[in-house]
Design an enzyme around this catalytic site. Structure first.
Site, PDB file in Angstrom:
ATOM      1  N   LYS A 240     -37.043   6.705  11.497  1.00 23.61           N
ATOM      2  CA  LYS A 240     -36.697   7.653  10.419  1.00 23.61           C
ATOM      3  C   LYS A 240     -35.726   8.698  10.940  1.00 23.61           C
ATOM      4  O   LYS A 240     -35.896   9.210  12.057  1.00 23.61           O
ATOM      5  CB  LYS A 240     -37.978   8.296   9.880  1.00 23.61           C
ATOM      6  CG  LYS A 240     -37.778   9.108   8.603  1.00 23.61           C
ATOM      7  CD  LYS A 240     -39.123   9.589   8.031  1.00 23.61           C
ATOM      8  CE  LYS A 240     -38.955  10.378   6.755  1.00 23.61           C
ATOM      9  NZ  LYS A 240     -40.228  10.854   6.194  1.00 23.61           N
TER      10      LYS A 240
ATOM     11  N   SER B 252     -41.176  10.016   1.238  1.00 25.35           N
ATOM     12  CA  SER B 252     -39.809  10.209   1.661  1.00 25.35           C
ATOM     13  C   SER B 252     -39.315   9.177   2.687  1.00 25.35           C
ATOM     14  O   SER B 252     -38.103   9.056   2.894  1.00 25.35           O
ATOM     15  CB  SER B 252     -39.655  11.599   2.268  1.00 25.35           C
ATOM     16  OG  SER B 252     -40.434  11.709   3.453  1.00 25.35           O
TER      17      SER B 252
ATOM     18  N   SER C  82     -45.748  10.467   2.593  1.00 27.88           N
ATOM     19  CA  SER C  82     -44.426   9.849   2.798  1.00 27.88           C
ATOM     20  C   SER C  82     -44.409   8.568   3.605  1.00 27.88           C
ATOM     21  O   SER C  82     -43.384   7.891   3.652  1.00 27.88           O
ATOM     22  CB  SER C  82     -43.474  10.841   3.454  1.00 27.88           C
ATOM     23  OG  SER C  82     -42.946  11.657   2.462  1.00 27.88           O
TER      24      SER C  82
HETATM   25  N1  GLN Z   1     -43.791  13.619  -1.773  1.00 23.53           N
HETATM   26  C1  GLN Z   1     -44.286  14.733  -1.051  1.00 23.53           C
HETATM   27  C2  GLN Z   1     -43.261  15.845  -1.073  1.00 23.53           C
HETATM   28  O1  GLN Z   1     -42.337  15.719  -1.776  1.00 23.53           O
HETATM   29  C3  GLN Z   1     -44.618  14.345   0.333  1.00 23.53           C
HETATM   30  C4  GLN Z   1     -43.460  14.218   1.222  1.00 23.53           C
HETATM   31  C5  GLN Z   1     -43.825  13.840   2.622  1.00 23.53           C
HETATM   32  O2  GLN Z   1     -44.922  13.359   2.885  1.00 23.53           O
HETATM   33  N2  GLN Z   1     -42.915  14.125   3.524  1.00 23.53           N
HETATM   34  O3  GLN Z   1     -43.382  16.824  -0.439  1.00 23.53           O
END
Ligand code: GLN
Length: 486
Positions: A79, A154, A178
């Site tokens: 990532k 994400s 995410s």
């Molecule tokens: N979807 C969640 C957010 O927008 C989690 C994102 C994540 O786990 N980095 O914050």
């Protein structure tokens, strides 16, 4: 093609039997990336030189019959919010578009030590903020099972690359889901370890009390092996757990007879799609067949988790992102008139809308007049949620639920409604609030052929039990052996 569909465990065998060399394998992977990447958009950049150099070292070791780390030679996607020395780390943000990492994250060092060819840096929602990967400043990621749908976020690039056969394994980060959400949307397995198990050193911080790095793979054993390769105490991370990590493979294949499994009532309401509900209930039946004791459990405070998360996460993000000011690294606005303008314009031009929204929300929640009403309250509620789970963990060992109430949605369909987007994470956020390990494993497909993920969660430090429960489920099913058709 058959070679690309293998698991990392199978690849190891093929390497040791000399059916393929690590260099050939890496080259195959890049060929595949060339073929499909314009449709998927999983990678921000490739790290070809490093990958081939590592593969060469692996082949050398095989030739000399030297001992090989378990994942040596298996191409991995990383990532793009994890620092990898000498290559770009952008967090999919314009503000870091040209930033080259001067150092390695601790997990990157471990990948190097394990001779894992890192093949590229994967696309994400800017600074890991999002659930659909539509917030990347560069390009969207498309779901390999249906290119018009989101891959989840994400860590959308990390999940889509494994699902589209552009990598065998990958690493993501999980702050509120995410890893698990994109794993479920893309039909693969994704694991968020107990908070502190994997060092966060070198991960670009979003919300430090929630962030955790974790693995993706095509089967639970690959996920377990990659987790073991990256886990462990790190003195460079003040929240790292100084506890020995037991090898999950020691117990992974043991049966789970007598395990007490709780089905979370609040996550199987009428808001959940029929197909998702059906798949999760069938999964519960599998656990019953495996000799587990099934029981419905209630977590009444769960419904507050999204509210709590969006105060805590945005507050921490507003503080963490203060470092991007145009002075030390990253983007700087052109020709500012004075220092203040340099700061404001750099941030105005460098950050995307969602990141700005969160900085504003978080700054507001932390400001002196509102701190008690919002931030402090959220922290108190977080504690109560934790107590709620502790109570349930006196009765059961494992909690099951859907990863998400729905399967992957159409690109663009939730973009103009942030609240709707935030609600995607109702099943996953609780694990980050309480620090527990949690995982998504494939458990079915909806009527349109989109993958469904089963969410598994255990108490903190029970990572190996969680992996064992996931492995046992996978052994009884074949959802992880169905591939996207691209
Ligand atoms: N979807 C969640 C957010 O927008 C989690 C994102 C994540 O786990 N980095 O914050």
């Amino acid at each position: 093609m058959e070679l690309l569909k293998k698991t990392a465990v199978e690849i190891r065998e093929a390497l040791l039997k000399k059916e393929v060399s690590a260099v050939e394998l890496t080259e195959e992977m890049y060929k595949r990336i060339e073929q499909v990447e314009n449709k998927i958009g999983a990678f921000n950049s490739l790290t070809k030189e490093y990958a081939l150099e590592t593969a060469k070292k692996v082949d050398e070791k095989i030739k000399n019959k030297e001992e090989l780390p378990i994942l040596a030679g298996v191409p991995l996607a990383l990532k793009d919010n994890i620092n990898f020395k000498g290559y770009k780390t952008t967090a999919s943000s314009k503000i870091l578009e040209n930033f080259v990492s001067p150092y390695d994250a601790t997990v990157s060092i471990k990948l190097r030590e394990n001779l894992i060819p890192v093949i590229g840096k994967t696309n994400l929602d800017e600074f890991a903020m999002g659930s659909s990967n539509e917030n990347s400043a560069f390009k969207k990621v498309h779901n390999p099972f249906n290119l018009n749908k989101v891959p989840g976020g994400s860590s959308g690039g990390s999940a889509a690359s494994v699902s589209a056969l552009e990598s065998y394994i990958s690493l993501g980060s999980d702050t509120g889901g995410s890893i698990r959400l994109p794993a479920s949307f893309c039909g693969i397995s994704g694991f968020k370890p107990t908070y502190g198990r994997v060092s966060r050193y070198g991960l670009i911080a979003f919300a430090s009390s929630l962030d955790q790095i974790g693995p993706f793979g095509r089967c639970v054993e690959d996920v377990a092996n990659l987790y073991y390769a990256i886990a462990g105490y790190d003195k460079k991370d003040s929240t790292s757990l100084n506890v020995k990590v037991e090898n999950p493979l020691d117990t992974l294949k043991n049966d789970i007879k007598g395990l007490k499994v709780g089905v979370i009532k609040e996550l199987l309401t009428d808001d959940v799609d029929e197909d998702v509900k059906k798949a999760v209930m069938s999964a519960v039946k599998v656990y019953e067949k495996l000799g587990c004791e099934i029981k419905e459990v209630s977590l009444p405070l769960l419904k507050h988790s999204i509210g709590i998360y969006y105060i805590v996460a945005t507050a921490e993000a507003s503080s963490n992102l203060a470092r991007f000011d145009g002075v030390r690294y990253g983007y700087r606005t052109k020709d500012p008139q004075n220092l203040m303008e340099m700061y404001t314009k750099t941030r105005q031009e460098g950050f995307g809308d969602e990141v700005k929204r969160r900085i504003m929300l978080g700054t507001y929640a932390l400001s002196s007049g509102y701190y008690d009403a919002y931030y402090k309250k959220a922290q108190q509620m977080r504690r109560l949620v934790k107590d709620d789970f502790s109570r349930v963990f006196k009765e059961v060992d494992l909690l099951v639920s859907p990863v998400c109430p729905n399967t992957a949605f159409d690109i663009g369909s939730r973009n103009d409604d942030p609240i709707k987007m935030y609600l995607t994470d109702i099943g996953t956020i609780c694990a980050n609030l309480i620090g527990s390990p949690a995982m998504s494993v494939p458990c079915g497909f909806d009527k349109d052929g989109m993958p469904i993920g089963l969410h598994l969660l255990t108490d903190v430090m029970k990572d190996n039990l969680l992996l064992q429960a996931a492995y046992n489920f996978e052994r009884e099913t074949d959802f992880n052996k169905q591939f996207a058709n691209i």
